[in-house]
Design an enzyme around this catalytic site. Structure first.
Site, mmCIF file in Angstrom:
data_model
loop_
_atom_site.group_PDB
_atom_site.id
_atom_site.type_symbol
_atom_site.label_atom_id
_atom_site.label_comp_id
_atom_site.label_asym_id
_atom_site.label_seq_id
_atom_site.Cartn_x
_atom_site.Cartn_y
_atom_site.Cartn_z
ATOM 1 N N ASN A 1 0.847 -1.194 0.000
ATOM 2 C CA ASN A 1 0.000 0.000 0.000
ATOM 3 C C ASN A 1 0.877 1.236 0.000
ATOM 4 O OD1 ASN A 1 -2.883 1.001 0.273
ATOM 5 N ND2 ASN A 1 -1.788 2.227 1.798
ATOM 6 N N TYR B 1 0.012 10.427 4.013
ATOM 7 C CA TYR B 1 -0.440 10.724 5.368
ATOM 8 C C TYR B 1 0.564 11.679 6.004
ATOM 9 C CZ TYR B 1 -2.040 5.944 4.200
ATOM 10 O OH TYR B 1 -2.509 4.830 3.557
ATOM 11 N N ARG B 2 0.090 12.786 6.527
ATOM 12 C CA ARG B 2 1.009 13.786 7.083
ATOM 13 C C ARG B 2 1.796 13.216 8.263
ATOM 14 N NH1 ARG B 2 -3.899 16.404 9.983
ATOM 15 N NH2 ARG B 2 -3.523 15.777 12.138
ATOM 16 N N TRP C 1 -2.343 8.183 10.320
ATOM 17 C CA TRP C 1 -3.131 7.170 9.644
ATOM 18 C C TRP C 1 -4.576 7.270 10.123
ATOM 19 C CZ3 TRP C 1 0.932 2.810 10.736
ATOM 20 C CH2 TRP C 1 1.738 2.627 9.597
ATOM 21 N N GLU D 1 -0.888 1.122 -5.233
ATOM 22 C CA GLU D 1 -0.925 2.444 -5.861
ATOM 23 C C GLU D 1 0.229 2.638 -6.847
ATOM 24 O OE1 GLU D 1 -1.726 1.966 -2.667
ATOM 25 O OE2 GLU D 1 -3.658 2.954 -2.360
ATOM 26 N N ASP E 1 -5.818 21.947 8.963
ATOM 27 C CA ASP E 1 -6.044 20.911 7.963
ATOM 28 C C ASP E 1 -6.880 21.379 6.779
ATOM 29 O OD1 ASP E 1 -6.045 18.272 6.839
ATOM 30 O OD2 ASP E 1 -5.853 17.498 8.879
HETATM 31 C C1 LIG Z 1 -1.893 16.668 0.756
HETATM 32 C C2 LIG Z 1 -2.653 15.512 1.339
HETATM 33 C C3 LIG Z 1 -2.526 15.199 2.676
HETATM 34 C C4 LIG Z 1 -3.214 14.131 3.227
HETATM 35 N N1 LIG Z 1 -3.053 13.841 4.550
HETATM 36 C C5 LIG Z 1 -3.661 12.754 5.064
HETATM 37 C C6 LIG Z 1 -3.429 12.380 6.418
HETATM 38 O O1 LIG Z 1 -2.696 13.049 7.151
HETATM 39 N N2 LIG Z 1 -4.016 11.256 6.893
HETATM 40 C C7 LIG Z 1 -4.829 10.475 6.109
HETATM 41 O O2 LIG Z 1 -5.311 9.453 6.579
HETATM 42 N N3 LIG Z 1 -5.102 10.828 4.823
HETATM 43 C C8 LIG Z 1 -4.513 11.935 4.285
HETATM 44 N N4 LIG Z 1 -4.751 12.276 2.985
HETATM 45 C C9 LIG Z 1 -5.686 11.483 2.187
HETATM 46 C C10 LIG Z 1 -5.057 10.170 1.762
HETATM 47 O O3 LIG Z 1 -3.826 10.390 1.120
HETATM 48 C C11 LIG Z 1 -5.988 9.411 0.820
HETATM 49 O O4 LIG Z 1 -7.165 9.098 1.522
HETATM 50 C C12 LIG Z 1 -5.371 8.138 0.269
HETATM 51 O O5 LIG Z 1 -6.330 7.467 -0.512
HETATM 52 C C13 LIG Z 1 -4.895 7.233 1.355
HETATM 53 O O6 LIG Z 1 -4.348 6.066 0.795
HETATM 54 P P1 LIG Z 1 -4.985 4.650 1.183
HETATM 55 O O7 LIG Z 1 -6.348 4.645 0.544
HETATM 56 O O8 LIG Z 1 -4.051 3.662 0.573
HETATM 57 O O9 LIG Z 1 -5.045 4.590 2.666
HETATM 58 C C14 LIG Z 1 -4.065 13.360 2.421
HETATM 59 C C15 LIG Z 1 -4.201 13.678 1.074
HETATM 60 C C16 LIG Z 1 -3.520 14.739 0.521
HETATM 61 C C17 LIG Z 1 -3.687 15.046 -0.939
HETATM 62 MN MN LIG Z 2 -4.493 1.996 -0.692
#
Ligand SMILES: Cc1cc2nc3c(=O)[nH]c(=O)nc-3n(C[C@H](O)[C@H](O)[C@H](O)COP(=O)(O)O)c2cc1C
Ligand SMILES: [Mn+2]
Length: 464
Positions: A144, A148-149, A162, A205, A254
């Protein structure tokens, strides 16, 4: 320029003005350059994907999703080309990559070398905001990649934000003890985008990135973790997260436009920091919309339309307004075929992948342009009897939504703005006003005779 707040203010003004990507060559207190606003306009987004419009990316995906058994030789050849484009999406492991030009381990790891930004005044620390976080599901080994910040705690520790619905968190929760984690910073824009794409859990991804790039993502083995990392990343952080090792992360300004309050999140311990020589650190600011991430969201909206249509072929188009933070509002146009069809689509949206977190859904008829918010407001007013056409439901909500009584769970609003049928309890529905086509053509033809050309360009009413 100071990565502590000053860069945010510069970038905020630049993004709002549709301005350029910015490279800060000597950010205060750091050893590396800072790149920001690489995604900040539709044009740059299209440049990154090598397309004229974001819909062209969707086309490539729908070609594959809608593949039928081929008839005849030409179609078979075309089908094989498409299959090849899928085969080529798989990431490729290579022996070496520039990401290992510099390898810092143990005591040498130092996150303060990077110009990590503190974005907003109440943020307690700098946050890494544009990472591609790589994990493997300990049960089946599937990869995966998510964005995530990461709040910086000290020279070799950060938090990992997460959220509850995310795949990286699920990988972590499935471990007994420790999960290896790698974080890639500074990727080609398509691969960086892919980390933010809401793919189903079992899909990698990096494979989406390879498909969209038309070229596989090259990976090399990590130095201190059993994970592959992008060979061409500017910077990679390797390390691990323990099951029960949590701390209070945040607050953080945020993309909701508000500070999210402190909450327990796990700690990421960095065991190695590898990079290119003269590595550039990438960043992004999120905050009250619109911000740079609006275009990452719009890319997802366009790219995933064909995938949404495989389940809901009646959907003509949809729009997730930037100001709605992508989960507060979805506007959907449908080809209505039966009474209650709009309600069916609302419930489907509330049950579909990450769209399930959508708080409000407005459904309009096929001819309404969902991107034209004036038009949508018109139909949401004119076609709606609130007593009959409003659906109040409940379900899961975004982790960061501060409005519901309880975190993660609350109300849903559906507005059926389609024309109503007698079976839905409507009186005979009136006809919409429209000028006849022959008169429109006549006026088009005679426009130059009216003496209006200097003040008004010739333009016929878009026919609906
Ligand atoms: C700039 C940016 C920051 C993000 N920060 C977070 C975060 O801190 N925590 C989180 O869970 N998702 C965050 N997201 C959203 C996730 O990247 C998004 O839901 C992504 O699909 C997560 O991958 P996953 O589906 O494999 O978990 C962020 C997205 C962007 C564009
Ligand atoms: Mn994913």
């Amino acid at each position: 320029m100071d990565p502590d707040l000053e860069v945010t203010e510069i970038v905020d003004r630049t993004v709002r003005a549709g301005g350029p990507a910015l490279l800060f060559e000597r950010p205060k207190g750091a050893q590396h350059q800072l790149l920001i606003n690489q995604f900040g306009t539709e044009r740059r987004m299209c440049l990154a994907f090598g397309v004229e419009s974001l819909d062209d990316i969707a086309k490539k995906l729908s070609d594959v999703l809608e593949m039928q058994p081929p008839q005849g030789l030409m179609e078979k050849v075309r089908g094989l080309q498409r299959l090849k484009s899928i085969a080529d999406s798989r990431p490729k492991t290579v022996r070496k990559g520039p990401v290992h030009d510099v390898v810092l381990q143990g005591e040498d790891v130092d996150l303060s070398l990077l110009p990590v930004m503190r974005c907003w005044p109440d943020d307690p620390a700098p946050f890494i905001t544009l990472p591609a976080v790589i994990t493997r599901d300990p049960r089946d080994g599937s990869r995966n990649v998510g964005m995530y910040r990461m709040q910086v705690i000290d020279r070799n520790t950060t938090f990992m934000h997460w959220q509850i619905h995310k795949d990286g968190r699920a990988d972590w929760l499935a471990t007994d003890g420790r999960i290896p984690v790698a974080v890639a910073l500074g990727l080609d824009p398509i691969t960086a985008y892919s980390a933010s794409a809401p793919l189903p859990k079992h899909l990698d991804e990096f494979m989406l990135a390879g498909f969209l790039r038309g070229d596989p993502v090259e990976l090399v083995k990590g130095v201190t973790v059993d994970l592959e990392v992008p060979a061409h990343a500017e910077i990679v952080l390797e390390g691990y997260i323990e099951k029960d090792d949590l701390g209070a992360e945040g607050p953080f300004g945020d993309h909701t436009g508000y500070y999210t309050p402190p909450e327990p999140f796990p700690l990421f311990h960095v065991t190695a920091m590898t990079m290119r020589r003269d590595a550039v650190y990438p960043s992004i600011v999120v905050g009250k919309p619109p911000q740079e991430d609006a275009w990452l969201g719009k890319a997802t909206e366009r790219i995933f339309l064909p995938a949404v249509r495989t389940t809901l072929p009646e959907i003509v188009d949809y729009d997730l307004p930037v100001a709605g933070g992508f989960h507060n509002l979805a506007i959907v146009s449908i080809r209505k075929q039966f009474p209650g069809h709009a309600q069916k689509v609302m419930h489907a949206i509330w049950g579909l992948g990450m769209l399930s977190l959508t708080k409000s859904v407005i459904v309009v008829d096929a001819h309404v342009d969902v991107h034209d918010y004036e038009a949508v407001t018109f139909y949401a007013g004119a076609n709606v009897d609130p007593k009959r056409d409003i659906v109040i439901s409940e379900g899961p909500l975004d982790h960061l939504d501060h409005a519901p009584e309880r975190q993660f769970f609350g109300g849903k609003l559906g507005i059926d703005a389609t024309a109503k049928w007698p079976e839905e309890g409507a009186r005979p529905w009136p006809k919409e006003i429209e000028m006849s086509a022959d008169v429109q053509e006549l006026v088009d033809r005679r426009w130059s005779e009216y003496g209006l050309e200097s003040v008004l360009p010739r333009q016929s009413t878009p026919s609906r």
